[in-house]
Scaffold this active site. Structure first.
Site, PDB file in Angstrom:
ATOM      1  N   ARG A  28      -9.210  -0.173   4.250  1.00 46.71           N
ATOM      2  CA  ARG A  28      -8.948   0.161   2.845  1.00 46.71           C
ATOM      3  C   ARG A  28      -9.711  -0.739   1.888  1.00 46.71           C
ATOM      4  O   ARG A  28     -10.154  -0.288   0.831  1.00 46.71           O
ATOM      5  CB  ARG A  28      -7.449   0.052   2.541  1.00 46.71           C
ATOM      6  CG  ARG A  28      -6.621   1.207   3.087  1.00 46.71           C
ATOM      7  CD  ARG A  28      -5.173   1.080   2.637  1.00 46.71           C
ATOM      8  NE  ARG A  28      -4.374   2.212   3.075  1.00 46.71           N
ATOM      9  CZ  ARG A  28      -4.203   3.332   2.374  1.00 46.71           C
ATOM     10  NH1 ARG A  28      -4.788   3.461   1.198  1.00 46.71           N
ATOM     11  NH2 ARG A  28      -3.443   4.311   2.847  1.00 46.71           N
ATOM     12  N   THR A  39       0.830  -1.207   0.000  1.00 49.53           N
ATOM     13  CA  THR A  39       0.000   0.000   0.000  1.00 49.53           C
ATOM     14  C   THR A  39       0.863   1.254   0.000  1.00 49.53           C
ATOM     15  O   THR A  39       0.645   2.183  -0.786  1.00 49.53           O
ATOM     16  CB  THR A  39      -0.914   0.008   1.235  1.00 49.53           C
ATOM     17  OG1 THR A  39      -1.686  -1.192   1.272  1.00 49.53           O
ATOM     18  CG2 THR A  39      -1.859   1.205   1.200  1.00 49.53           C
ATOM     19  N   THR A  40       1.870   1.277   0.865  1.00 49.96           N
ATOM     20  CA  THR A  40       2.750   2.441   0.969  1.00 49.96           C
ATOM     21  C   THR A  40       3.575   2.628  -0.299  1.00 49.96           C
ATOM     22  O   THR A  40       4.030   3.731  -0.592  1.00 49.96           O
ATOM     23  CB  THR A  40       3.667   2.305   2.195  1.00 49.96           C
ATOM     24  OG1 THR A  40       2.875   1.949   3.333  1.00 49.96           O
ATOM     25  CG2 THR A  40       4.398   3.588   2.503  1.00 49.96           C
ATOM     26  N   TYR A  53      -2.872 -10.347   4.072  1.00 53.97           N
ATOM     27  CA  TYR A  53      -2.865  -8.934   4.461  1.00 53.97           C
ATOM     28  C   TYR A  53      -4.311  -8.493   4.654  1.00 53.97           C
ATOM     29  O   TYR A  53      -5.078  -8.442   3.696  1.00 53.97           O
ATOM     30  CB  TYR A  53      -2.166  -8.104   3.389  1.00 53.97           C
ATOM     31  CG  TYR A  53      -2.100  -6.611   3.628  1.00 53.97           C
ATOM     32  CD1 TYR A  53      -2.353  -6.037   4.874  1.00 53.97           C
ATOM     33  CD2 TYR A  53      -1.755  -5.766   2.582  1.00 53.97           C
ATOM     34  CE1 TYR A  53      -2.279  -4.672   5.068  1.00 53.97           C
ATOM     35  CE2 TYR A  53      -1.663  -4.389   2.763  1.00 53.97           C
ATOM     36  CZ  TYR A  53      -1.942  -3.849   4.002  1.00 53.97           C
ATOM     37  OH  TYR A  53      -1.867  -2.491   4.183  1.00 53.97           O
ATOM     38  N   LYS A 110      -0.272 -10.048   7.905  1.00 52.66           N
ATOM     39  CA  LYS A 110      -0.122  -8.653   8.299  1.00 52.66           C
ATOM     40  C   LYS A 110      -1.514  -8.187   8.688  1.00 52.66           C
ATOM     41  O   LYS A 110      -2.405  -8.085   7.846  1.00 52.66           O
ATOM     42  CB  LYS A 110       0.420  -7.807   7.143  1.00 52.66           C
ATOM     43  CG  LYS A 110       0.463  -6.318   7.470  1.00 52.66           C
ATOM     44  CD  LYS A 110       0.882  -5.472   6.272  1.00 52.66           C
ATOM     45  CE  LYS A 110       0.835  -3.993   6.614  1.00 52.66           C
ATOM     46  NZ  LYS A 110       1.201  -3.126   5.452  1.00 52.66           N
ATOM     47  N   TYR A 125     -12.629  -3.640  -3.309  1.00 55.54           N
ATOM     48  CA  TYR A 125     -13.716  -3.160  -4.171  1.00 55.54           C
ATOM     49  C   TYR A 125     -14.753  -4.244  -4.468  1.00 55.54           C
ATOM     50  O   TYR A 125     -15.955  -3.998  -4.370  1.00 55.54           O
ATOM     51  CB  TYR A 125     -13.185  -2.560  -5.488  1.00 55.54           C
ATOM     52  CG  TYR A 125     -14.264  -1.857  -6.284  1.00 55.54           C
ATOM     53  CD1 TYR A 125     -14.696  -0.586  -5.914  1.00 55.54           C
ATOM     54  CD2 TYR A 125     -14.856  -2.467  -7.389  1.00 55.54           C
ATOM     55  CE1 TYR A 125     -15.699   0.051  -6.613  1.00 55.54           C
ATOM     56  CE2 TYR A 125     -15.853  -1.842  -8.098  1.00 55.54           C
ATOM     57  CZ  TYR A 125     -16.288  -0.572  -7.720  1.00 55.54           C
ATOM     58  OH  TYR A 125     -17.279   0.056  -8.408  1.00 55.54           O
ATOM     59  N   ILE A 173       4.986  -4.799   9.901  1.00 52.79           N
ATOM     60  CA  ILE A 173       5.219  -4.276   8.553  1.00 52.79           C
ATOM     61  C   ILE A 173       4.834  -2.811   8.629  1.00 52.79           C
ATOM     62  O   ILE A 173       3.667  -2.460   8.724  1.00 52.79           O
ATOM     63  CB  ILE A 173       4.438  -5.054   7.495  1.00 52.79           C
ATOM     64  CG1 ILE A 173       4.936  -6.510   7.449  1.00 52.79           C
ATOM     65  CG2 ILE A 173       4.594  -4.404   6.125  1.00 52.79           C
ATOM     66  CD1 ILE A 173       4.262  -7.384   6.405  1.00 52.79           C
TER      67      ILE A 173
END
Length: 293
Positions: A137, A43-44, A132, A162, A106, A204
């Site tokens: 999100r 994501t980052t 994850y 994560k 989504y 993480i």
């Protein structure tokens, strides 16, 4: 198994393109500062704005520059199961240690859909998978029962999680519901201390991009059960954990890197914008509090 401070690396951009040299320098700095593994294309890393060709180039560069010094856990998630498998197959050939696979976003799959998605990946590629879960999100939440079913069904392939659910009770749910060693990594820097106390093995981290040595020292203190030192380091880092999200991530962390790494650009890709003045002030104050300016 993975443990310690594991930065979710930003992807540096300059004039709209992947800044390969800045990324190589970032990888070296992270390893030299004590990071125990690296995560590109999460994501980052703004993976959602990378083309597949760019995504794969970032993976190649990270693994090449790391040169076996630490494990590389590659972000391979997608809301398209076949595309996630494409990333996993590429990462395996490139020499990755594991794939970080986010819950499909989504689409809003059911728990049965999540089991089918991750089972398909495990059945078609033997690269180890770190689940994850970040429902803030993705909207979709990987329920503890689903995590346990997948980990028990694929003991050699689905090896960890994560967890960015912000629900600390899940650490015990997973630990008690999985009949093997299972690596639990926090996805929230500000919760890493209680997460580790409950049985987690590391984080993480977003903040580790900017403060890799402090984050590594914090995780070592946790592993050594040195609560006093861990608490002291956590207090130094705590404002920075929140400053990283004063604006849409990773804009604040890229701004922070531009403050602590000479020549590092704070450029992000649309639909994100550079950090606001408010976020910049918060980052500057937090960097000062941590002793990084």
């Amino acid at each position: 198994m993975f443990a310690g401070s594991i930065p979710a690396l930003v992807t540096p951009f300059r004039n709209g393109s992947f800044d390969e040299m800045a990324f190589r320098n970032l990888v070296d700095w992270q390893i030299e500062s004590g990071s125990s593994a690296l995560v590109p294309c999460g994501t980052t890393g703004e993976a959602s704005t990378l083309s597949n060709a760019e995504h794969h180039r970032v993976i190649e560069v990270c693994i090449e520059q790391t040169a076996g010094r630490v494990p590389v856990i590659v972000g391979c998630g997608s809301n398209d199961t076949k595309n996630a498998l494409l990333h996993m197959n590429f990462s395996k050939k490139a020499g990755a240690s594991a794939a970080l696979c986010v819950a499909p976003y989504y689409n809003k799959p059911s728990q049965a859909g999540l089991i089918a998605h991750f089972s398909y990946l495990a059945d078609h590629c033997d690269l180890p998978i770190v689940l994850y879960n970040v429902p803030g999100r993705t909207v979709t939440d990987i329920a503890p029962e689903t995590v346990c079913e997948l980990a028990n069904r694929y003991p050699d392939q689905i090896i960890g999680i994560k967890d960015a659910s912000e629900d600390l009770s899940r650490v015990a749910d997973h630990r008690m519901g999985i009949s093997k060693e299972f690596c639990q990594l926090s996805g929230n820097d500000e919760l890493a201390l209680p997460f580790n106390a409950a049985g987690g093995k590391g984080c993480i981290s977003v903040t580790a991009n900017v403060a890799p040595q402090l984050c590594a020292e914090f995780q070592h203190a946790c592993a050594d059960n040195d609560l006093l030192k861990a608490r002291q380091l956590n207090d130094r880092l705590y404002p920075l954990h929140y400053a990283m999200f004063e604006d849409s991530s990773p804009a604040p962390v890229k701004y922070a890197l531009s403050r602590v790494r000479e020549g590092f650009s704070d450029e992000v890709r649309l639909p994100l914008c550079s950090a606001s003045d408010h976020a910049r002030r918060a980052v500057d104050a937090a960097l000062d509090h941590a002793g990084l300016l």
